[in-house]
Design a protein around this motif. Structure first.
Motif, PDB file in Angstrom:
ATOM      1  N   CYS A 111       0.865  -1.172   0.000  1.00 12.69           N
ATOM      2  CA  CYS A 111       0.000   0.000   0.000  1.00 12.69           C
ATOM      3  C   CYS A 111       0.904   1.225   0.000  1.00 12.69           C
ATOM      4  CB  CYS A 111      -0.900  -0.020   1.239  1.00 12.69           C
ATOM      5  SG  CYS A 111      -2.129   1.297   1.272  1.00 12.69           S
ATOM      6  N   VAL A 112       0.914   1.956  -1.115  1.00  6.39           N
ATOM      7  CA  VAL A 112       1.883   3.042  -1.286  1.00  6.39           C
ATOM      8  C   VAL A 112       1.209   4.257  -1.903  1.00  6.39           C
ATOM      9  CG1 VAL A 112       3.799   1.414  -1.557  1.00  6.39           C
ATOM     10  CG2 VAL A 112       2.565   2.222  -3.584  1.00  6.39           C
ATOM     11  N   MET A 113       1.929   5.387  -1.882  1.00  4.52           N
ATOM     12  CA  MET A 113       1.459   6.581  -2.572  1.00  4.52           C
ATOM     13  C   MET A 113       1.493   6.329  -4.076  1.00  4.52           C
ATOM     14  SD  MET A 113       3.306   9.666  -0.438  1.00  4.52           S
ATOM     15  CE  MET A 113       4.931   8.902  -0.569  1.00  4.52           C
ATOM     16  N   THR A 114       0.403   6.607  -4.749  1.00  2.00           N
ATOM     17  CA  THR A 114       0.314   6.348  -6.185  1.00  2.00           C
ATOM     18  C   THR A 114       1.424   7.054  -6.947  1.00  2.00           C
ATOM     19  OG1 THR A 114      -2.090   6.207  -5.927  1.00  2.00           O
ATOM     20  CG2 THR A 114      -1.236   6.395  -8.169  1.00  2.00           C
ATOM     21  N   ARG A 115       1.721   8.269  -6.554  1.00  2.00           N
ATOM     22  CA  ARG A 115       2.727   9.056  -7.268  1.00  2.00           C
ATOM     23  C   ARG A 115       4.105   8.399  -7.208  1.00  2.00           C
ATOM     24  NH1 ARG A 115       4.055  15.490  -6.326  1.00  2.00           N
ATOM     25  NH2 ARG A 115       5.817  15.616  -7.769  1.00  2.00           N
ATOM     26  N   SER A 116       4.388   7.746  -6.111  1.00  2.01           N
ATOM     27  CA  SER A 116       5.726   7.187  -5.936  1.00  2.01           C
ATOM     28  C   SER A 116       5.994   6.007  -6.863  1.00  2.01           C
ATOM     29  CB  SER A 116       5.933   6.762  -4.474  1.00  2.01           C
ATOM     30  OG  SER A 116       5.063   5.697  -4.129  1.00  2.01           O
ATOM     31  N   VAL A 117       4.938   5.417  -7.421  1.00  2.00           N
ATOM     32  CA  VAL A 117       5.116   4.264  -8.311  1.00  2.00           C
ATOM     33  C   VAL A 117       4.496   4.504  -9.688  1.00  2.00           C
ATOM     34  CG1 VAL A 117       5.344   2.511  -6.515  1.00  2.00           C
ATOM     35  CG2 VAL A 117       3.060   3.192  -7.284  1.00  2.00           C
ATOM     36  N   ALA A 118       4.234   5.766 -10.014  1.00  4.60           N
ATOM     37  CA  ALA A 118       3.573   6.078 -11.291  1.00  4.60           C
ATOM     38  C   ALA A 118       4.364   5.545 -12.476  1.00  4.60           C
ATOM     39  CB  ALA A 118       3.377   7.589 -11.421  1.00  4.60           C
ATOM     40  N   ASP A 119       5.696   5.648 -12.428  1.00  2.44           N
ATOM     41  CA  ASP A 119       6.505   5.172 -13.549  1.00  2.44           C
ATOM     42  C   ASP A 119       6.449   3.658 -13.673  1.00  2.44           C
ATOM     43  OD1 ASP A 119       7.836   4.894 -11.118  1.00  2.44           O
ATOM     44  OD2 ASP A 119       9.836   5.163 -12.001  1.00  2.44           O
ATOM     45  N   ARG A 120       6.428   2.963 -12.558  1.00  4.28           N
ATOM     46  CA  ARG A 120       6.354   1.504 -12.578  1.00  4.28           C
ATOM     47  C   ARG A 120       4.987   1.022 -13.073  1.00  4.28           C
ATOM     48  NH1 ARG A 120      10.054   2.678  -8.507  1.00  4.28           N
ATOM     49  NH2 ARG A 120      11.799   1.193  -8.326  1.00  4.28           N
ATOM     50  N   ILE A 121       3.940   1.748 -12.693  1.00  2.87           N
ATOM     51  CA  ILE A 121       2.596   1.399 -13.176  1.00  2.87           C
ATOM     52  C   ILE A 121       2.523   1.597 -14.684  1.00  2.87           C
ATOM     53  CG2 ILE A 121       0.153   2.028 -13.091  1.00  2.87           C
ATOM     54  CD1 ILE A 121       0.631   2.872 -10.149  1.00  2.87           C
ATOM     55  N   ALA A 122       3.030   2.751 -15.156  1.00  4.78           N
ATOM     56  CA  ALA A 122       2.990   3.052 -16.591  1.00  4.78           C
ATOM     57  C   ALA A 122       3.784   2.037 -17.406  1.00  4.78           C
ATOM     58  CB  ALA A 122       3.524   4.461 -16.835  1.00  4.78           C
ATOM     59  N   ALA A 123       4.876   1.532 -16.821  1.00  4.02           N
ATOM     60  CA  ALA A 123       5.729   0.577 -17.528  1.00  4.02           C
ATOM     61  C   ALA A 123       5.222  -0.860 -17.399  1.00  4.02           C
ATOM     62  CB  ALA A 123       7.160   0.665 -17.002  1.00  4.02           C
ATOM     63  N   GLY A 124       4.153  -1.067 -16.633  1.00  4.94           N
ATOM     64  CA  GLY A 124       3.613  -2.406 -16.458  1.00  4.94           C
ATOM     65  C   GLY A 124       4.429  -3.282 -15.533  1.00  4.94           C
ATOM     66  N   ARG A 125       5.287  -2.674 -14.740  1.00  7.11           N
ATOM     67  CA  ARG A 125       6.121  -3.463 -13.828  1.00  7.11           C
ATOM     68  C   ARG A 125       5.352  -3.863 -12.577  1.00  7.11           C
ATOM     69  NH1 ARG A 125      10.917   0.783 -13.704  1.00  7.11           N
ATOM     70  NH2 ARG A 125      11.695  -0.493 -11.976  1.00  7.11           N
ATOM     71  N   VAL A 126       4.335  -3.081 -12.232  1.00  4.79           N
ATOM     72  CA  VAL A 126       3.411  -3.435 -11.150  1.00  4.79           C
ATOM     73  C   VAL A 126       2.013  -3.081 -11.627  1.00  4.79           C
ATOM     74  CG1 VAL A 126       5.113  -3.017  -9.317  1.00  4.79           C
ATOM     75  CG2 VAL A 126       3.547  -1.184 -10.000  1.00  4.79           C
ATOM     76  N   GLU A 127       1.011  -3.650 -10.990  1.00  3.12           N
ATOM     77  CA  GLU A 127      -0.364  -3.282 -11.315  1.00  3.12           C
ATOM     78  C   GLU A 127      -1.076  -2.799 -10.063  1.00  3.12           C
ATOM     79  OE1 GLU A 127      -3.598  -6.347 -11.586  1.00  3.12           O
ATOM     80  OE2 GLU A 127      -1.902  -7.655 -12.099  1.00  3.12           O
ATOM     81  N   VAL A 128      -2.081  -1.967 -10.272  1.00  8.92           N
ATOM     82  CA  VAL A 128      -2.892  -1.459  -9.171  1.00  8.92           C
ATOM     83  C   VAL A 128      -4.099  -2.363  -9.014  1.00  8.92           C
ATOM     84  CG1 VAL A 128      -4.259   0.467  -8.311  1.00  8.92           C
ATOM     85  CG2 VAL A 128      -2.127   0.905  -9.551  1.00  8.92           C
ATOM     86  N   LEU A 129      -4.276  -2.918  -7.845  1.00  8.87           N
ATOM     87  CA  LEU A 129      -5.422  -3.800  -7.601  1.00  8.87           C
ATOM     88  C   LEU A 129      -6.699  -2.977  -7.491  1.00  8.87           C
ATOM     89  CD1 LEU A 129      -3.957  -6.362  -5.034  1.00  8.87           C
ATOM     90  CD2 LEU A 129      -4.114  -6.550  -7.530  1.00  8.87           C
ATOM     91  N   ASP A 130      -7.797  -3.574  -7.902  1.00  8.43           N
ATOM     92  CA  ASP A 130      -9.088  -2.895  -7.889  1.00  8.43           C
ATOM     93  C   ASP A 130      -9.703  -2.964  -6.492  1.00  8.43           C
ATOM     94  OD1 ASP A 130     -11.317  -1.538  -8.759  1.00  8.43           O
ATOM     95  OD2 ASP A 130     -12.314  -3.321  -9.547  1.00  8.43           O
TER      96      ASP A 130
END
Length: 235
Positions: free
Chosen positions: A183-202
Motif C-alpha cells: 500500500c503506497v502513494m500512487t505518485r511514488s510508483v507512477a513510472d512503474r505502473i505506466a511501464a507495467g512493472r506493477v499493477e494497481v489492484l481494484d
C-alpha cells in the motif's frame, strides 16, 4: 573509566565547536520524502541560509511527533495520516493534536500495488487477498499501528504477518519480483505502473493527508524551509 569520560567530553566539545555560529534545524521526515523532496532542496537552503545545518531525525508515531513538536525537540516534521471520514477512535486524539500544529496539508492518493497478473488471479479465485504477503515501507516500530489502520480501512485481514522494509525503492522492487503487495502513494510508483512493472489492484484505498508541522519553538529560518517544502509538495 576516566579515559572514556574524557573521550566523551572531547566529542561533546568538538560538536560544540562544529555547530558554533550555526542554526541547527531538526527535521523529521521519512525516507521517500527525504530522497524525493528534501535532498534536492538542501543546496538551495544552504545557499540562501549558509548558517543553517539540517539535522535529520527518524520518523516517529503521531503522538511522539506531537510531543517533540510541542517540546521543541523537533523544529519541523512531515507526517501522513489517514484521510478517512470514519477514523478509528484511538486515532482521533493523535490526529487532533498533530493537526493543531500543522501548517500545510495536501492529499495523497494511495494504491494497493501487486505483481502483474495478481488481479486476474484474485478474480479467478486462484488466490485470496488475505493470503498475500503485505509489505509496508516503514520501520516496524513506526509501521505496526499504521499497517493495522490501513488494512482495516481496506477491509483486509491478512493471514500472513505484514513485512516491514524501511526503504521504499526496495519495497517497490520486491513487489515487482512477486514477493508481495504494498500500500503506497500512487505518485511514488507512477513510472512503474505506466511501464507495467506493477499493477494497481481494484481495491479502494483511502487517501492519506500529509501534514507539515512546525514547532512554536523553531528558529525563524524554519519558516523558509517550510515554505520550500510546501512548494515542492505542490508540484
Amino acid at each position: 573509566t576516566t579515559r572514556n569520560i574524557l573521550a566523551s567530553l572531547e566529542k561533546l566539545l568538538n560538536r560544540d565547536v562544529r555547530i558554533a555560529g550555526k542554526t541547527i534545524l531538526r527535521l523529521s521526515v521519512g525516507p521517500y520524502l527525504r530522497e524525493a523532496y528534501l535532498k534536492p532542496l538542501i543546496p538551495r537552503i544552504c545557499q540562501e541560509h549558509p548558517e543553517v545545518e539540517i539535522e535529520l531525525h527518524p520518523m516517529a508515531s503521531p503522538a511522539a511527533v506531537t510531543r517533540q513538536i510541542e517540546n521543541g525537540e523537533l523544529d519541523l516534521a512531515v507526517y501522513a495520516i489517514s484521510d478517512s471520514t470514519t477514523p478509528s477512535p484511538y486515532m482521533v486524539s493523535d490526529m487532533a493534536e498533530l493537526a493543531s500544529f500543522s501548517h500545510s496539508v495536501c492529499e495523497l492518493p494511495m494504491a494497493l500495488i501487486a505483481p502483474p497478473g495478481t488481479g486476474e488471479r484474485l478474480s479467478s479465485g486462484e488466490c485470496l487477498i488475505e493470503d498475500l504477503q503485505f509489505i509496508f515501507p516503514l520501520r516496524r516500530d513506526v509501521g505496526v499501528r499504521w499497517a493495522r489502520i490501513r488494512l482495516r480501512l481496506i477491509g483486509v485481514g491478512p493471514r500472513v504477518p505484514p513485512l516491514f522494509v524501511e526503504f521504499p525503492d526496495i519495497v517497490f522492487r520486491m513487489v515487482e519480483e512477486g514477493q508481495g503487495v504494498a500500500c503506497v502513494m500512487t505518485r511514488s510508483v507512477a513510472d512503474r505502473i505506466a511501464a507495467g512493472r506493477v499493477e494497481v489492484l481494484d481495491i479502494p484505498v483511502v487517501p492519506m493527508r500529509r501534514l507539515l508541522v512546525r514547532s512554536p519553538h523553531a528558529p525563524p529560518v524554519a519558516r523558509h524551509v517550510e515554505k520550500l517544502l510546501c512548494e515542492a509538495f505542490s508540484t
